[in-house]
Design a protein around this motif. Sequence first.
Motif, PDB file in Angstrom:
ATOM      1  N   GLY A 225       0.771  -1.230   0.000  1.00  0.00           N
ATOM      2  CA  GLY A 225       0.000   0.000   0.000  1.00  0.00           C
ATOM      3  C   GLY A 225       0.805   1.284   0.000  1.00  0.00           C
ATOM      4  N   ALA A 226       0.089   2.383   0.164  1.00  0.00           N
ATOM      5  CA  ALA A 226       0.638   3.724  -0.010  1.00  0.00           C
ATOM      6  C   ALA A 226       1.765   4.046   0.967  1.00  0.00           C
ATOM      7  N   ALA A 227       1.765   3.433   2.133  1.00  0.00           N
ATOM      8  CA  ALA A 227       2.773   3.751   3.148  1.00  0.00           C
ATOM      9  C   ALA A 227       4.192   3.468   2.669  1.00  0.00           C
ATOM     10  N   VAL A 228       4.340   2.570   1.688  1.00  0.00           N
ATOM     11  CA  VAL A 228       5.675   2.218   1.202  1.00  0.00           C
ATOM     12  C   VAL A 228       5.855   2.569  -0.277  1.00  0.00           C
ATOM     13  N   GLN A 229       4.943   3.334  -0.829  1.00  0.00           N
ATOM     14  CA  GLN A 229       4.966   3.598  -2.270  1.00  0.00           C
ATOM     15  C   GLN A 229       6.275   4.227  -2.740  1.00  0.00           C
ATOM     16  N   ALA A 230       6.883   5.060  -1.894  1.00  0.00           N
ATOM     17  CA  ALA A 230       8.120   5.730  -2.284  1.00  0.00           C
ATOM     18  C   ALA A 230       9.236   4.749  -2.620  1.00  0.00           C
ATOM     19  N   SER A 231       9.173   3.560  -2.045  1.00  0.00           N
ATOM     20  CA  SER A 231      10.200   2.551  -2.321  1.00  0.00           C
ATOM     21  C   SER A 231      10.033   1.919  -3.698  1.00  0.00           C
ATOM     22  N   TYR A 232       8.897   2.155  -4.329  1.00  0.00           N
ATOM     23  CA  TYR A 232       8.595   1.498  -5.608  1.00  0.00           C
ATOM     24  C   TYR A 232       8.416   2.471  -6.763  1.00  0.00           C
ATOM     25  N   ASN A 233       8.249   3.750  -6.464  1.00  0.00           N
ATOM     26  CA  ASN A 233       8.107   4.733  -7.527  1.00  0.00           C
ATOM     27  C   ASN A 233       9.354   4.741  -8.413  1.00  0.00           C
ATOM     28  N   GLY A 234       9.132   4.811  -9.710  1.00  0.00           N
ATOM     29  CA  GLY A 234      10.240   4.806 -10.661  1.00  0.00           C
ATOM     30  C   GLY A 234      10.518   3.444 -11.262  1.00  0.00           C
ATOM     31  N   GLU A 235       9.967   2.389 -10.662  1.00  0.00           N
ATOM     32  CA  GLU A 235      10.193   1.041 -11.185  1.00  0.00           C
ATOM     33  C   GLU A 235       9.340   0.742 -12.414  1.00  0.00           C
ATOM     34  N   GLU A 236       8.449   1.663 -12.768  1.00  0.00           N
ATOM     35  CA  GLU A 236       7.548   1.415 -13.884  1.00  0.00           C
ATOM     36  C   GLU A 236       8.166   1.741 -15.239  1.00  0.00           C
ATOM     37  N   LEU A 237       9.439   2.090 -15.277  1.00  0.00           N
ATOM     38  CA  LEU A 237      10.080   2.454 -16.535  1.00  0.00           C
ATOM     39  C   LEU A 237      10.180   1.260 -17.479  1.00  0.00           C
TER      40      LEU A 237
END
Length: 280
Positions: A225-237
């Motif tokens: 969920g959103a609480a850890v989203q910062a750890s995954y942002n950018g992986e969608e490249l």
Amino acid sequence: MNIQHLITTIEKTDPEVYERLNPRRKVIQQFAKLGGKLALSAVPIALGSMFSKAYGRGTTGSVLDVLQYALTLEYLEAEFYTKAVASGIVPAGPPTGAFTTIRDHENAHVAFLKTAITASGATPISKPTFDFSAGNGSNNGPFKDVFTNYQLLLAVAQTFEDTGVRAYKGRAAELISNNDVLTAALKIHSVEARHAAHIRYMRRNLLSNTTIKPWITGKDTGGIGAAVQASYNGEELAVQAGITITNINSMAISVNAATEAFDEPLTDTQVLAIVDPFIA
């Protein structure tokens, strides 16, 4: 440095080292059996004294900065897994075996980094006080039940491991001036990647959720969920080195498959912002 000679020496200590380093799936399957043996993560420790002279030569301020930065992350993971094993909520058998092995790996990484920093003529940074609830010292953050709720424990463990993999990748280029340090850091990076894959496998089994894979898909958190989203942002490249991976060479490659093929680096600023709530 004669790497072949060093590997031969390691093989004498652990005859199964080649077998374990080869098939990735077999490494995961044997995770719970590694206690007491020389796992890949222990290679830097085994070579620590041999590396010390190399670390003392030409270790730039930038390299030391990276080592201190990595030490902060390893302090975090080492204490987390130490507390997790001591909590008593990890089921007996393979789960406890896996957590114990990862705990030992992380503590070995801490010892190795401190040795490398000291050998470079610097003083390792002190271990911060951690708040694993992510409450900045309040111990009342969103993960306050992390050591009483096994499902949450695995979720936080996954986030730490996924973040660690991206963190090492983000600063590896700064180590290029010292081959020994770079080699050791990349060995730790590969071990962190196996940790991430295994923790994800454990979550997949616990939740009976086949959408949780051993790797990151897009910027999906795996249901955390959103609480850890910062750890995954950018992986969608889905573009690498300017080349679009989806449907490359007319092959049917989906966006998900394209994003799963690469781990994207995180900058030190991004990582420190992610870690900050866990520091009291």
